[in-house]
Design an enzyme around this catalytic site. Structure first.
Site, PDB file in Angstrom:
ATOM      1  N   ALA A 116      -3.363  46.499  10.589  1.00 28.47           N
ATOM      2  CA  ALA A 116      -3.697  45.261   9.875  1.00 28.47           C
ATOM      3  C   ALA A 116      -2.772  44.077  10.157  1.00 28.47           C
ATOM      4  O   ALA A 116      -3.199  42.923   9.983  1.00 28.47           O
ATOM      5  CB  ALA A 116      -3.718  45.537   8.377  1.00 28.47           C
ATOM      6  N   ALA A 117      -1.525  44.305  10.512  1.00 24.42           N
ATOM      7  CA  ALA A 117      -0.585  43.189  10.655  1.00 24.42           C
ATOM      8  C   ALA A 117      -1.042  42.237  11.762  1.00 24.42           C
ATOM      9  O   ALA A 117      -1.593  42.693  12.761  1.00 24.42           O
ATOM     10  CB  ALA A 117       0.802  43.737  10.983  1.00 24.42           C
ATOM     11  N   PRO A 118      -0.859  40.930  11.574  1.00 28.22           N
ATOM     12  CA  PRO A 118      -0.207  40.244  10.445  1.00 28.22           C
ATOM     13  C   PRO A 118      -1.157  39.903   9.305  1.00 28.22           C
ATOM     14  O   PRO A 118      -0.728  39.282   8.334  1.00 28.22           O
ATOM     15  CB  PRO A 118       0.338  38.976  11.093  1.00 28.22           C
ATOM     16  CG  PRO A 118      -0.656  38.664  12.165  1.00 28.22           C
ATOM     17  CD  PRO A 118      -1.142  39.991  12.681  1.00 28.22           C
ATOM     18  N   GLY A 119      -2.448  40.266   9.395  1.00 32.09           N
ATOM     19  CA  GLY A 119      -3.297  40.184   8.215  1.00 32.09           C
ATOM     20  C   GLY A 119      -4.402  39.145   8.231  1.00 32.09           C
ATOM     21  O   GLY A 119      -5.090  38.981   7.228  1.00 32.09           O
ATOM     22  N   LYS A 121      -7.304  39.170   9.814  1.00 32.55           N
ATOM     23  CA  LYS A 121      -8.622  39.803   9.644  1.00 32.55           C
ATOM     24  C   LYS A 121      -8.712  40.485   8.278  1.00 32.55           C
ATOM     25  O   LYS A 121      -9.770  40.495   7.655  1.00 32.55           O
ATOM     26  CB  LYS A 121      -8.881  40.783  10.790  1.00 32.55           C
ATOM     27  CG  LYS A 121      -8.896  40.101  12.157  1.00 32.55           C
ATOM     28  CD  LYS A 121      -9.054  41.079  13.299  1.00 32.55           C
ATOM     29  CE  LYS A 121      -8.876  40.383  14.639  1.00 32.55           C
ATOM     30  NZ  LYS A 121      -7.441  40.127  14.961  1.00 32.55           N
ATOM     31  N   ASP A 139      -0.402  49.419   8.634  1.00 31.24           N
ATOM     32  CA  ASP A 139       0.223  49.200   9.942  1.00 31.24           C
ATOM     33  C   ASP A 139       1.435  50.114  10.005  1.00 31.24           C
ATOM     34  O   ASP A 139       2.185  50.214   9.024  1.00 31.24           O
ATOM     35  CB  ASP A 139       0.635  47.734  10.129  1.00 31.24           C
ATOM     36  CG  ASP A 139       0.772  47.393  11.607  1.00 31.24           C
ATOM     37  OD1 ASP A 139      -0.129  46.729  12.153  1.00 31.24           O
ATOM     38  OD2 ASP A 139       1.766  47.825  12.228  1.00 31.24           O
ATOM     39  N   ASP A 182      -8.248  47.279  15.057  1.00 32.12           N
ATOM     40  CA  ASP A 182      -7.815  46.165  15.908  1.00 32.12           C
ATOM     41  C   ASP A 182      -6.420  46.570  16.408  1.00 32.12           C
ATOM     42  O   ASP A 182      -5.404  46.100  15.902  1.00 32.12           O
ATOM     43  CB  ASP A 182      -7.767  44.877  15.075  1.00 32.12           C
ATOM     44  CG  ASP A 182      -7.444  43.655  15.919  1.00 32.12           C
ATOM     45  OD1 ASP A 182      -8.203  43.360  16.848  1.00 32.12           O
ATOM     46  OD2 ASP A 182      -6.401  43.014  15.657  1.00 32.12           O
ATOM     47  N   CYS A 235      -7.650  41.707  21.504  1.00 25.74           N
ATOM     48  CA  CYS A 235      -7.527  40.333  22.003  1.00 25.74           C
ATOM     49  C   CYS A 235      -7.113  40.385  23.470  1.00 25.74           C
ATOM     50  O   CYS A 235      -6.194  39.691  23.892  1.00 25.74           O
ATOM     51  CB  CYS A 235      -6.550  39.527  21.154  1.00 25.74           C
ATOM     52  SG  CYS A 235      -4.918  40.241  21.035  1.00 25.74           S
TER      53      CYS A 235
END
Lengths: 311, 169
Positions: A116-119, A121, A139, A182, A235
């Site tokens: 999840a970091a940095p958050g 999404k 994370d 992700d 990404c």
């Protein structure tokens, strides 16, 4: 040895994608330019028009984007306004804003955000769920989660629970209705924002990332309940970290690919790819249901998104 | 949409899990004139000297598992009593009926830049010395403040305060 294998080749590294990116010269030109500033409206507190008017009154020039809650901001640093302090928006790249709507979780459901970091999404997902239900944001590196806690507070989000465990072994996988993966990636799509990523790019780095990505995705698939939606995003442009990972997921026979739609300009996932060594990789027609977002298509960063359903 | 197993029917009223959480909510609702039911379908619990608020779904199950953080910190117990957080006051800002301070943006930004107390402001509802909610005259909630001797100390989180030092008017 091919240039890509050696790594550290700067922008020339991206030549390995010459045959798969439409309008490659425009792509190469765009990735050398700084990324525009985009913000995502916190729809829990305001709406796009109201926020746009407020920022325009402060002297910013603001333009709408194809994503309804996204705005492009010109003429200053958007992180220094009273509106920002009041939690009316979050700074996020336009391509990243495409991911949470693909997951599209219903209110009152359960979501597991594995990395999840940095958050960005995570908070977008919580917005879409109207601050209801539960989002477990995980994370493995707790230090990277501190900004997430700060932003959930600033945005007024109550539904997020933060954990710092190995995502592949997380107990919430079995409970979730939706899963977002992700994972760490080679981050080629962030080169406009952070040219430092060029130093790390190499075939070996991509291979290492792909190993981690497969481990995380396959663990989620194995443990998820039937019917659960799993969105996989990166990404980066490397097919090894995108279509090859999804191809491995399909190989389990436990998931099917669902078509990804987005209002942003995009290309379809690759059915096949010939790498810099001339080796052909066949991924299959199902990959055309996944999408690739290139920087020159929306003046953004880059993103790959696949939507899977556990069967 | 996949069906959630063990779906928790929303209770629509807040549930406090311990005495400290209940004491904080009693303080908060009384101090700011908020009805308890306006807190919504949430679970409120304490950890150490802090009280947190989170959505009801899976809350008690998560509290029994290893976690780093759940929900939003609502307040903390200081030697002199409870202090509400800026973030919790913000989530409730449209429901606050007393102990609210309103000031012009320029006055607020000037106070932040100079590190001084806010002295030129108006009040909403009954206002007494102690913690207050600070809003701008343009309708933005800004932060928790402390009213004493006719001035308000602005208690903005550090990183937001430093960002606003360079804010445009």
């Amino acid at each position: 040895m091919a240039e890509a294998e050696k790594g550290g080749g700067g922008y020339a590294y991206f030549k390995r994608y010459r045959e798969i990116i439409v309008d490659f010269p425009a792509f190469m030109e765009t990735i050398r330019t700084p990324q525009p500033r985009y913000i995502r409206v916190n729809t829990l507190r305001t709406d796009t028009d109201t926020l746009a008017s407020r920022l325009e009154r402060r002297g910013f020039r603001v333009e709408r984007t194809p994503i309804s809650e996204g705005l492009e901001v010109f003429g200053g640093e958007p992180g220094t306004t009273l509106e920002y302090a009041a939690g009316l928006y979050y700074g996020q790249d336009l391509a990243s804003m495409a991911v949470a709507p693909v997951l599209s979780p219903e209110p009152e459901t359960r979501v597991f955000d594995m990395c999840a970091a940095p958050g960005g999404k995570t908070t977008h997902i919580a917005q879409i769920m109207q601050n209801t239900g539960r989002v477990v944001a995980n994370d493995s590196d707790w230090r990277r989660l501190k900004p997430l806690v700060e932003h959930t507070g600033r945005l007024g989000i109550k539904s997020v629970a933060v954990t710092s465990l190995d995502g592949a072994r997380h107990w919430y996988i079995k409970r979730a209705d939706y899963i977002l993966i992700d994972p760490p990636c080679s981050s080629e799509g962030t080169v406009r924002k952070n040219p430092e990523v060029l130093r790390k790019l190499s075939a070996q780095f991509t291979k290492t990332m792909a190993g981690t990505q497969k481990r995380l995705l396959l663990a989620a698939i194995k443990n998820a309940r039937k019917g659960v939606v799993i969105v996989y995003s990166t990404c980066t442009f490397a097919p090894e970290e995108n279509e090859a990972v999804i191809s491995a997921a399909l190989g389990t026979g436990l998931v099917e690919v669902e078509p990804v739609e987005t209002p942003l300009g995009h290309s379809r996932g690759l059915k096949k790819w010939v790498d810099e060594n001339g080796e052909e990789h066949l991924f299959g027609g199902e990959m055309e249901k996944t999408i690739r977002i290139y920087p020159h298509q929306n003046d953004s960063g880059g993103m790959y998104i696949a939507r899977l359903r556990r069967i | 949409m996949p069906v959630s197993e063990g779906y928790d029917a929303p209770s629509k009223v807040p549930m406090t899990l311990d005495e400290k959480a209940d004491a904080f909510i009693s303080y908060f609702t009384e101090r700011f004139g908020v009805k308890r039911e306006h807190l919504g379908d949430v679970v409120i619990f304490s950890r150490g000297k802090s009280v947190y608020v989170t959505t009801a779904k899976d809350a008690e199950m998560l509290l029994g598992k290893r976690h780093e953080y759940i929900g939003l910190r609502a307040g903390r117990l200081l030697p002199g009593g409870w202090k509400p957080t800026t973030d919790f006051l913000n989530t409730m800002s449209s429901r606050l009926t007393k102990n609210v301070v309103v000031a012009g943006e320029e006055n607020i930004l000037a106070a932040i830049r100079r590190g001084e107390r806010l002295v030129d402001f108006e009040t909403v509802g009954e206002t007494t010395e102690g913690f207050v909610a600070v809003k701008t005259s343009t309708g933005l909630f800004l932060c928790c403040g402390f009213l004493k001797s006719g001035g308000v100390e602005l208690m903005l989180p550090k990183n937001r305060k430093s960002a606003l030092v360079g804010a445009r008017k």
